[in-house]
Design a protein around this motif. Structure first.
Motif, mmCIF file in Angstrom:
data_model
loop_
_atom_site.group_PDB
_atom_site.id
_atom_site.type_symbol
_atom_site.label_atom_id
_atom_site.label_comp_id
_atom_site.label_asym_id
_atom_site.label_seq_id
_atom_site.Cartn_x
_atom_site.Cartn_y
_atom_site.Cartn_z
ATOM 1 N N LEU B 207 0.833 -1.204 0.000
ATOM 2 C CA LEU B 207 0.000 0.000 0.000
ATOM 3 C C LEU B 207 0.865 1.251 0.000
ATOM 4 O O LEU B 207 0.617 2.194 -0.756
ATOM 5 C CB LEU B 207 -0.933 0.002 1.213
ATOM 6 C CG LEU B 207 -2.033 -1.062 1.174
ATOM 7 C CD1 LEU B 207 -2.842 -1.038 2.454
ATOM 8 C CD2 LEU B 207 -2.948 -0.851 -0.021
ATOM 9 N N LEU B 211 0.629 3.799 -3.169
ATOM 10 C CA LEU B 211 0.242 5.204 -2.978
ATOM 11 C C LEU B 211 1.246 6.132 -3.629
ATOM 12 O O LEU B 211 0.899 7.074 -4.331
ATOM 13 C CB LEU B 211 0.291 5.536 -1.479
ATOM 14 C CG LEU B 211 -0.872 5.175 -0.608
ATOM 15 C CD1 LEU B 211 -0.599 5.616 0.809
ATOM 16 C CD2 LEU B 211 -2.071 5.893 -1.140
ATOM 17 N N VAL B 245 -3.693 -0.840 -4.668
ATOM 18 C CA VAL B 245 -4.228 0.022 -3.619
ATOM 19 C C VAL B 245 -5.706 -0.279 -3.355
ATOM 20 O O VAL B 245 -6.185 -0.159 -2.241
ATOM 21 C CB VAL B 245 -3.998 1.499 -4.016
ATOM 22 C CG1 VAL B 245 -4.920 2.415 -3.275
ATOM 23 C CG2 VAL B 245 -2.563 1.878 -3.753
ATOM 24 N N LEU B 246 -6.420 -0.701 -4.379
ATOM 25 C CA LEU B 246 -7.840 -0.980 -4.177
ATOM 26 C C LEU B 246 -8.131 -2.420 -3.763
ATOM 27 O O LEU B 246 -9.192 -2.703 -3.224
ATOM 28 C CB LEU B 246 -8.633 -0.653 -5.442
ATOM 29 C CG LEU B 246 -8.636 0.822 -5.841
ATOM 30 C CD1 LEU B 246 -9.465 1.025 -7.094
ATOM 31 C CD2 LEU B 246 -9.174 1.696 -4.724
ATOM 32 N N PRO B 249 -6.401 -3.848 0.475
ATOM 33 C CA PRO B 249 -7.147 -3.616 1.717
ATOM 34 C C PRO B 249 -8.254 -4.648 1.943
ATOM 35 O O PRO B 249 -8.547 -4.989 3.085
ATOM 36 C CB PRO B 249 -7.752 -2.224 1.521
ATOM 37 C CG PRO B 249 -6.943 -1.590 0.486
ATOM 38 C CD PRO B 249 -6.421 -2.663 -0.393
ATOM 39 N N VAL B 250 -8.847 -5.127 0.867
ATOM 40 C CA VAL B 250 -9.914 -6.115 1.022
ATOM 41 C C VAL B 250 -9.327 -7.430 1.545
ATOM 42 O O VAL B 250 -9.909 -8.102 2.398
ATOM 43 C CB VAL B 250 -10.652 -6.325 -0.315
ATOM 44 C CG1 VAL B 250 -11.771 -7.337 -0.152
ATOM 45 C CG2 VAL B 250 -11.201 -5.002 -0.814
ATOM 46 N N LEU B 252 -6.738 -7.568 3.403
ATOM 47 C CA LEU B 252 -6.452 -7.300 4.810
ATOM 48 C C LEU B 252 -7.712 -7.486 5.652
ATOM 49 O O LEU B 252 -7.654 -8.074 6.736
ATOM 50 C CB LEU B 252 -5.908 -5.874 4.944
ATOM 51 C CG LEU B 252 -5.237 -5.523 6.258
ATOM 52 C CD1 LEU B 252 -4.063 -6.441 6.525
ATOM 53 C CD2 LEU B 252 -4.757 -4.084 6.249
ATOM 54 N N PHE B 297 -11.245 -11.486 -4.162
ATOM 55 C CA PHE B 297 -11.422 -10.102 -4.596
ATOM 56 C C PHE B 297 -10.055 -9.435 -4.699
ATOM 57 O O PHE B 297 -9.838 -8.566 -5.535
ATOM 58 C CB PHE B 297 -12.334 -9.325 -3.646
ATOM 59 C CG PHE B 297 -12.726 -7.996 -4.213
ATOM 60 C CD1 PHE B 297 -13.786 -7.894 -5.087
ATOM 61 C CD2 PHE B 297 -12.011 -6.849 -3.911
ATOM 62 C CE1 PHE B 297 -14.124 -6.677 -5.653
ATOM 63 C CE2 PHE B 297 -12.350 -5.634 -4.474
ATOM 64 C CZ PHE B 297 -13.411 -5.553 -5.346
ATOM 65 N N PHE B 344 -11.462 -6.542 -11.419
ATOM 66 C CA PHE B 344 -12.265 -6.499 -10.199
ATOM 67 C C PHE B 344 -13.601 -7.229 -10.339
ATOM 68 O O PHE B 344 -14.338 -7.356 -9.372
ATOM 69 C CB PHE B 344 -12.546 -5.048 -9.804
ATOM 70 C CG PHE B 344 -11.366 -4.373 -9.187
ATOM 71 C CD1 PHE B 344 -10.929 -4.737 -7.923
ATOM 72 C CD2 PHE B 344 -10.672 -3.388 -9.862
ATOM 73 C CE1 PHE B 344 -9.843 -4.134 -7.344
ATOM 74 C CE2 PHE B 344 -9.583 -2.777 -9.288
ATOM 75 C CZ PHE B 344 -9.155 -3.143 -8.027
#
Lengths: 192, 605
Positions: B207, B211, B245-246, B249-250, B252, B297, B344
């Motif tokens: 991440l 970024l 980046v998108l 997090p999912v 995580l 995902f 996605f």
């Protein structure tokens, strides 16, 4: 040193602010993942219905108020009213801490009502509420730490720094965690 | 905010050496620590990512050799195995636990540490500032953190291999309940704790890196460098960063819920489980499929996180070495964009046999097969770029062409697997192994090799040895096909993946010789990689020195920097850009660099 170099392209957003926006997109995805898992899980068997802790209404008020003080702080900073700025970021950080305490009291309330959040007796409905709320609290805590850093900088006497960028970056983040909580609160109450 | 200001605000790098003297003595004082260890120079961070990735590639490759030994020679014993693996190879025979641990760690390490951090970590760091004309990343400090989080993840993952109960062994996808219950298998105990800590650190690293890449590409381009003048490498690395980046997090989120299930007794993923020797568990109402949704995902975009950087570098290298403009520049960007969006929307094609609603399955089939369109556009454009080109067969170019070949071969089997009806038969067979190793694993390794051979002169100011490189290429491409091609046949015959010993199955006994052949080639290919490793490290110190700024006669900005660029990349002003990156063979000129102003007599571009 930053001030000595003329800003050639003023219309461009500062890279740090931009990075903050991308980071917020990333955090949104994390909570979107959580809340969609919540929805998927809710539509399966054995989902417990329970009342949210009442204190969450008050904590919502507190974090909204902190957003207001943050806004005023960054306005004060830009107007070079440093003492007002210092007071306002202190209040903002204080409200942030108060929010965290209130969330914690909310968990205590659930505990008192014998609704298990974790452990073998817990139901995923409550576990979800707990995990998502704690995750949000950690993000608020990160904001509080950032505010404390700003606070320390504002009291440093050796270097005077009037760059508004750090304040704006932290301010944006602060409004973001506020909005995130509003979303979660609406989600818990009416969607989830 | 100008480039200079950002660099000045965050590091003490002086750019006062504008008079061209670039000796290191004169460069602002850097200690060994700030220059080689906690460096904030994107070029040094790129090398750190690269070399750490190479270490992992050797370890991950070695693991595959070890488990191929078991698959190729299930009855043989190798006493030397016991001396290196101890109790994991009692009597010279890899134990089932060790086999699963090796398979799992091989997958995790290759997917995340080698082909994500090692590939996009290296080249995004190295190429983004150099090719867009920036002094460094938007935040050099965050960039440094990104590497050190990766390093931390590496250390934790490495340490998991030495714990008594062994590393995690439930497959790289870490599906619960094997990943959620310590009692489920030896590897699910401490090994899984370390695995999850390592992966969490890795997500943070990705991440922070992502970024920075996005902010840098969008905000720090030099004057004249509009988005449509960017080299395709940068476009690809940009989309890679957006995907990361998108989607990380999912993942995580999924891991956080997994941690709660593991350690705090919640029931997100667990329901009605009985473990031998432990008894019935109290968990109720959880759904293991939920983890699969959250995992895939990320998991599907992850495939493109691995593949897109290779695609971008290959586009650039093919164009430079064909001495022709890239064919269909805008179509290339459009297809990258389409792939990024579709990435996605296809995750459930990994879950066709989980009891997914067949109607939903058909939607995912459609979306999955749609990826064939942008992929075919890219292949067409690569081939038309090569078509009638004045091709220079440099090692980088060979690997780039090899990438195209592998991408076609592996992509075609993707069309088979994307059909939910066929997937009932092919799911979890060697057909899948063959497909993803060719299209994602080996192809991206080829992209990485192409990138290393091509940009090595910029990284170290020396050339790599061509003879060794050619040997490396031919053994690797021939070997890659010899390893993975036969696996298609095994998979079509229904041979499942992840089994420890096929010789006890009447249906799969017939493949014993084929398996032995695959194992043999795998060992040869692994050994051939040492040609590359030797070449790489030898050339850093003893390679032929670069005498010209622009050895490949390329157009992009990195070749306008000094042979050994300091921190800040350009001496004096950052050059201004006047044209796109692909003016090859235009108006009778062989190449026109991006910094050359458009002349009055020039034909329109």
């Amino acid at each position: 040193m930053t001030t000595t170099i003329p800003n050639k392209e003023p219309q461009k957003i500062h890279p740090h602010k931009f990075a903050m926006w991308v980071a917020m997109g990333s955090i949104v995805m994390m909570f979107a993942g959580m809340t969609s898992a919540y929805i998927v899980k809710k539509n399966q068997s054995s989902w417990l219905q329970f009342d949210l802790p009442l204190i969450f209404w008050y904590s919502t008020g507190v974090i909204l108020a902190s957003s207001l003080t943050m806004y005023l702080a960054s306005k004060a900073m830009k107007a070079r009213e440093m003492s007002r700025y210092r007071t306002l970021i202190t209040i903002t950080a204080g409200l942030g801490l108060a929010f965290l305490v209130m969330q914690y009291l909310g968990f205590k309330d659930l505990e008192a009502r014998d609704i298990a959040m974790i452990g073998p007796k817990s139901n995923s409905a409550v576990s979800f509420l707990f995990v998502i709320t704690v995750l949000h609290m950690l993000h608020v805590l990160g904001g509080v730490i950032a505010l404390v850093t700003l606070f320390a900088r504002a009291f440093r006497s050796s270097v005077k720094n009037y760059s508004a960028v750090p304040v704006e970056v932290v301010g944006t983040y602060w409004h973001f965690v506020d909005a995130l909580w509003i979303y979660l609160f609406l989600f818990y109450n009416w969607i989830g | 905010m100008s480039n200079e200001a950002v660099l000045h605000a965050h590091s003490d790098v002086a750019t006062h050496d504008a008079h061209g003297d670039h000796s290191h003595e004169h460069h602002h004082h850097e200690t060994f620590i700030t220059k080689y260890v906690f460096s904030q120079d994107h070029k040094m961070i790129a090398k750190q990512f690269l070399i750490t990735g190479m270490v992992w590639a050797v370890l991950g490759g070695l693991m595959s050799v070890l488990f191929r030994l078991q698959l190729g020679y299930p009855d043989a014993t190798f006493p030397w195995l016991e001396s290196i693996l101890g109790k994991w190879a009692k009597g010279g025979h890899i134990t089932p636990e060790a086999y699963y641990a090796l398979v799992t760690t091989h997958g995790t390490v290759l997917v995340f540490f080698v082909l994500t951090a090692g590939l996009s970590g290296t080249f995004a760091n190295f190429l983004i500032p150099l090719q867009i004309g920036a002094r460094d990343m938007a935040s050099p400090f965050m960039n440094m953190l990104s590497y050190w989080f990766f390093f931390g993840a590496s250390i934790v993952m490495l340490s998991s291999m030495f714990v008594e109960t062994g590393p995690f062994s439930g497959g790289w996808t870490a599906y619960p309940p094997l990943s959620a219950l310590g009692d489920a298998s030896p590897g699910s105990k401490t090994g899984m704790d370390l695995w999850i800590v390592s992966m969490a650190l890795f997500v943070v690293s990705s991440l922070l890196g992502g970024l920075n890449y996005i902010a840098t590409v969008l905000n720090m381009r030099t004057k004249g460098m509009s988005m449509t003048r960017l080299p395709l490498t940068i476009w690809a690395l940009f989309f890679t960063a957006v995907l990361g980046v998108l989607s990380f997090p999912v993942l995580l989120s999924g891991f956080i819920l997994l941690i709660f299930d593991r350690n705090f007794g919640t029931s997100f993923y667990l329901s009605d489980i009985f473990i031998n020797g432990v008894g019935a568990l109290p968990n109720e109402g959880g759904s293991a499929i939920l983890f699969q949704h959250l995992f895939w995902f990320l998991g599907h975009p992850e495939v493109y996180i691995i593949l897109l950087p290779a695609m971008g570098m290959v586009s650039e290298i093919l164009s430079v070495n064909s001495r022709k403009p890239i064919f269909g520049y805008m179509a290339m960007i459009g297809s990258l964009f389409a792939i990024a969006i579709l990435a996605f929307l296809v995750w459930a094609h990994h879950m066709f046999v989980t009891g997914l609603n067949p109607f939903l399955g058909s939607v995912f089939v459609l979306l999955t097969l749609l990826i064939a369109v942008p992929s075919a556009i890219k292949v067409f454009n690569w081939l038309t770029t090569l078509w009638r080109g004045n091709i220079r067969f440099t090692p980088g170019m060979l690997f780039a062409i090899g990438f195209v070949s592998l991408f076609i071969s592996g992509g075609l089997t993707g069309i088979w697997l994307g059909n939910s009806a066929l997937d009932i038969h092919l799911h979890d067979t060697y057909f899948v192994i063959a497909h993803f190793h060719i299209v994602m694993g080996v192809a991206s390794m080829f992209g990485m090799f192409a990138g290393i051979y091509h940009w090595f002169p910029k990284m170290y100011g020396r050339y790599m040895n061509n003879t060794l490189a050619y040997m490396h290429f031919w053994i690797t491409i021939a070997g890659a096909y010899m390893i993975f091609w036969p696996m298609h046949y095994e998979g079509l015959a229904g041979m499942p993946r992840r089994y420890y010993d096929y010789s006890i199955w009447e249906s799969f006994k017939q493949f014993q010789d084929l398996n032995r052949f695959i194992s043999l080639v795998a060992m040869i290919v692994f050994a051939a990689q040492f040609l590359f490793l030797f070449n790489f490290f030898y050339s850093i110190f003893k390679g032929r020195k670069l005498t010209t700024l622009n050895p490949w006669e390329a157009n992009t900005l990195e070749w306008t920097t000094p042979i050994h660029p300091g921190h800040g990349n350009w001496v004096g002003e950052i050059p201004e850009v006047h044209r796109w990156a692909y003016d090859y063979g235009k108006d009778g000129k062989e190449f026109i660099q991006q910094t050359t102003p458009v002349g009055p007599d020039e034909s329109h571009h």
